[in-house]
Write an enzyme that holds these catalytic residues in place. Structure first.
Site, PDB file in Angstrom:
ATOM      1  N   ARG A  71      27.550  33.145  45.168  1.00 48.66           N
ATOM      2  CA  ARG A  71      26.926  33.346  46.481  1.00 48.66           C
ATOM      3  C   ARG A  71      26.597  32.058  47.201  1.00 48.66           C
ATOM      4  O   ARG A  71      26.691  31.985  48.431  1.00 48.66           O
ATOM      5  CB  ARG A  71      25.672  34.206  46.325  1.00 48.66           C
ATOM      6  CG  ARG A  71      25.954  35.677  46.061  1.00 48.66           C
ATOM      7  CD  ARG A  71      24.692  36.414  45.674  1.00 48.66           C
ATOM      8  NE  ARG A  71      24.199  35.974  44.374  1.00 48.66           N
ATOM      9  CZ  ARG A  71      22.951  36.132  43.955  1.00 48.66           C
ATOM     10  NH1 ARG A  71      22.060  36.693  44.754  1.00 48.66           N
ATOM     11  NH2 ARG A  71      22.591  35.725  42.756  1.00 48.66           N
ATOM     12  N   GLY A  76      25.765  31.823  37.119  1.00 50.91           N
ATOM     13  CA  GLY A  76      24.449  32.355  37.426  1.00 50.91           C
ATOM     14  C   GLY A  76      23.432  31.304  37.837  1.00 50.91           C
ATOM     15  O   GLY A  76      23.117  30.417  37.062  1.00 50.91           O
ATOM     16  N   GLY A  77      22.953  31.394  39.080  1.00 51.43           N
ATOM     17  CA  GLY A  77      21.835  30.587  39.514  1.00 51.43           C
ATOM     18  C   GLY A  77      22.129  29.162  39.925  1.00 51.43           C
ATOM     19  O   GLY A  77      21.215  28.418  40.296  1.00 51.43           O
ATOM     20  N   CYS A 121      30.120  43.587  35.671  1.00 51.44           N
ATOM     21  CA  CYS A 121      29.597  44.267  36.853  1.00 51.44           C
ATOM     22  C   CYS A 121      28.746  45.468  36.442  1.00 51.44           C
ATOM     23  O   CYS A 121      29.197  46.311  35.664  1.00 51.44           O
ATOM     24  CB  CYS A 121      30.739  44.706  37.754  1.00 51.44           C
ATOM     25  SG  CYS A 121      30.179  45.508  39.271  1.00 51.44           S
ATOM     26  N   PRO A 146      34.486  35.639  41.506  1.00 51.81           N
ATOM     27  CA  PRO A 146      35.028  36.806  42.207  1.00 51.81           C
ATOM     28  C   PRO A 146      33.875  37.558  42.868  1.00 51.81           C
ATOM     29  O   PRO A 146      32.885  37.894  42.206  1.00 51.81           O
ATOM     30  CB  PRO A 146      35.667  37.637  41.092  1.00 51.81           C
ATOM     31  CG  PRO A 146      34.966  37.211  39.842  1.00 51.81           C
ATOM     32  CD  PRO A 146      34.581  35.777  40.039  1.00 51.81           C
ATOM     33  N   MET A 147      33.975  37.808  44.176  1.00 49.73           N
ATOM     34  CA  MET A 147      32.897  38.472  44.905  1.00 49.73           C
ATOM     35  C   MET A 147      33.478  39.595  45.745  1.00 49.73           C
ATOM     36  O   MET A 147      34.284  39.367  46.647  1.00 49.73           O
ATOM     37  CB  MET A 147      32.139  37.461  45.780  1.00 49.73           C
ATOM     38  CG  MET A 147      31.342  36.448  44.973  1.00 49.73           C
ATOM     39  SD  MET A 147      30.507  35.189  45.993  1.00 49.73           S
ATOM     40  CE  MET A 147      31.885  34.054  46.310  1.00 49.73           C
ATOM     41  N   LEU A 148      33.065  40.815  45.432  1.00 47.62           N
ATOM     42  CA  LEU A 148      33.583  42.001  46.086  1.00 47.62           C
ATOM     43  C   LEU A 148      33.307  41.942  47.589  1.00 47.62           C
ATOM     44  O   LEU A 148      32.187  41.643  48.006  1.00 47.62           O
ATOM     45  CB  LEU A 148      32.956  43.252  45.483  1.00 47.62           C
ATOM     46  CG  LEU A 148      33.633  44.584  45.785  1.00 47.62           C
ATOM     47  CD1 LEU A 148      35.059  44.595  45.258  1.00 47.62           C
ATOM     48  CD2 LEU A 148      32.841  45.740  45.173  1.00 47.62           C
ATOM     49  N   HIS A 178      27.818  35.207  32.661  1.00 44.52           N
ATOM     50  CA  HIS A 178      26.685  35.238  33.576  1.00 44.52           C
ATOM     51  C   HIS A 178      25.421  35.228  32.714  1.00 44.52           C
ATOM     52  O   HIS A 178      25.215  36.136  31.908  1.00 44.52           O
ATOM     53  CB  HIS A 178      26.735  36.506  34.438  1.00 44.52           C
ATOM     54  CG  HIS A 178      25.716  36.535  35.526  1.00 44.52           C
ATOM     55  ND1 HIS A 178      25.905  37.231  36.700  1.00 44.52           N
ATOM     56  CD2 HIS A 178      24.499  35.955  35.644  1.00 44.52           C
ATOM     57  CE1 HIS A 178      24.849  37.078  37.477  1.00 44.52           C
ATOM     58  NE2 HIS A 178      23.981  36.321  36.842  1.00 44.52           N
TER      59      HIS A 178
END
Length: 336
Positions: A242, A219-220, A107, A24-26, A178
């Protein structure tokens, strides 16, 4: 380490819906973004942007929650800390057809802390457990947690394991972790994505100590080869954020390499051709072209023509009357 990345690997997992997921990415993983991702992978689990309970209870639910049926499997991420409100929102999500409800306990932004949700809730495992219990009682779909490995100086493995154990006892069976801790004071949300070191070993240990739970590592991760190596350590899934947004064609090999199912994805140009009818439908409903094309800028990442593709879309898609001809023109700059 896994040596052969050309053959799908069979993992011992409870439910492979969590084998690979897009974080999920704001401001990024809205319904247009998710429709585009589903053209690239049929298997990956997709998540919405985080939606606060207040927005859902008092705002335009249809606008916030609508999605295309092709987006399944699809999870809604909620931000909140009041069990009753979360239970109500989970029930609403189930009614809209979501496949999972996820509670944000990771978050680190100031806005989230002021609302008493996000990573700061890791300091209140009993409250998180109450939230999970209330949501579990309200719905039949899975209720999951996305967290960090710790916050501030409360980053011992014992405290993390205590948090996981307490929340699991309330009925949560899946934890997306994460593999960085969060500094709630002193680091910005952006810095919290990069500055605290990655600790995959902590997530691997969680899976060893809680073998009955689904543990998903976040993460990563930037390549599918890396995802395969992480999965080979025994965790039940990986979540990528990302990197998928900036290089979405990474999703094109997920179905074949991780799930062992035939990939329906061919060239990048073919993906765009599949997207054009959706763009036309959305334009007919008044959606601006830029609202969709901003999510496809990275499709040709690393390929000839990537820069003029991005430039043409960025310069022309924001115009009021822009239509699919802008996308077709941009496609001419590529070699696809």
């Amino acid at each position: 380490m896994l040596q052969n990345h050309n053959k799908p690997i069979k993992y011992n997992k409870i439910n492979n819906i969590h084998l690979f997921s897009v974080a999920p990415m704001l401001d990024w993983t809205d319904r247009h973004c998710r429709f585009f991702y589903r053209l690239l992978s049929k298997q990956a689990l997709l998540y919405t942007e985080m939606l606060t309970t207040g927005a859902l209870l008092h705002g335009d639910r249809q606008r916030f929650l609508q999605f295309d049926p092709s987006e399944h499997p699809l999870a809604l991420q909620l931000g909140g800390s009041e069990p009753k409100d979360l239970a109500t929102c989970a029930k609403i999500a189930e009614g809209f057809g979501y496949d999972e409800v996820n509670l944000n306990v990771g978050c680190p932004s100031d806005r989230v802390q002021n609302g008493r949700f996000g990573a700061c809730l890791m300091a209140e495992p009993e409250r998180v457990a109450d939230c999970v219990a209330a949501m579990r009682q309200a719905v039949s779909i899975p209720v999951t947690i996305k967290s960090r490995i710790g916050i501030d100086d409360r980053d011992s493995y014992e405290e993390l394991a205590g948090f996981i154990g307490t929340v699991a006892a309330a009925g949560c069976e899946t934890f997306i972790v994460h593999a960085r801790k969060a500094w709630l004071k002193g680091l910005s949300p952006k810095q919290n994505r990069d500055v605290p070191p990655l600790r995959y070993d902590v997530v691997y240990r969680l899976k060893q100590d809680f073998p009955a739970l689904q543990i998903v590592l976040n993460g990563g991760i930037t390549t599918l080869a890396q995802a395969e190596d992480v999965l080979g350590q025994g965790v039940d899934g990986v979540m990528v954020g990302r990197e998928v947004y900036h290089n979405p064609y990474l999703l094109a090999e997920v179905d074949r390499r991780l799930y062992g199912t035939p990939s329906e994805t061919s060239t990048r140009a073919a993906i765009i051709e599949s997207l054009l009818p959706y763009i036309e439908r959305q334009r007919a409903e008044g959606v601006r072209l830029h609202s969709i094309t901003r999510h496809i800028l990275g499709l040709f990442h690393g390929e000839p023509g990537a820069r003029p593709w991005r430039r043409h879309l960025s310069e022309h898609a924001a115009k009021y009357d822009a239509d699919i001809s802008v996308v077709r023109e941009a496609l001419k700059f590529t070699s696809q």
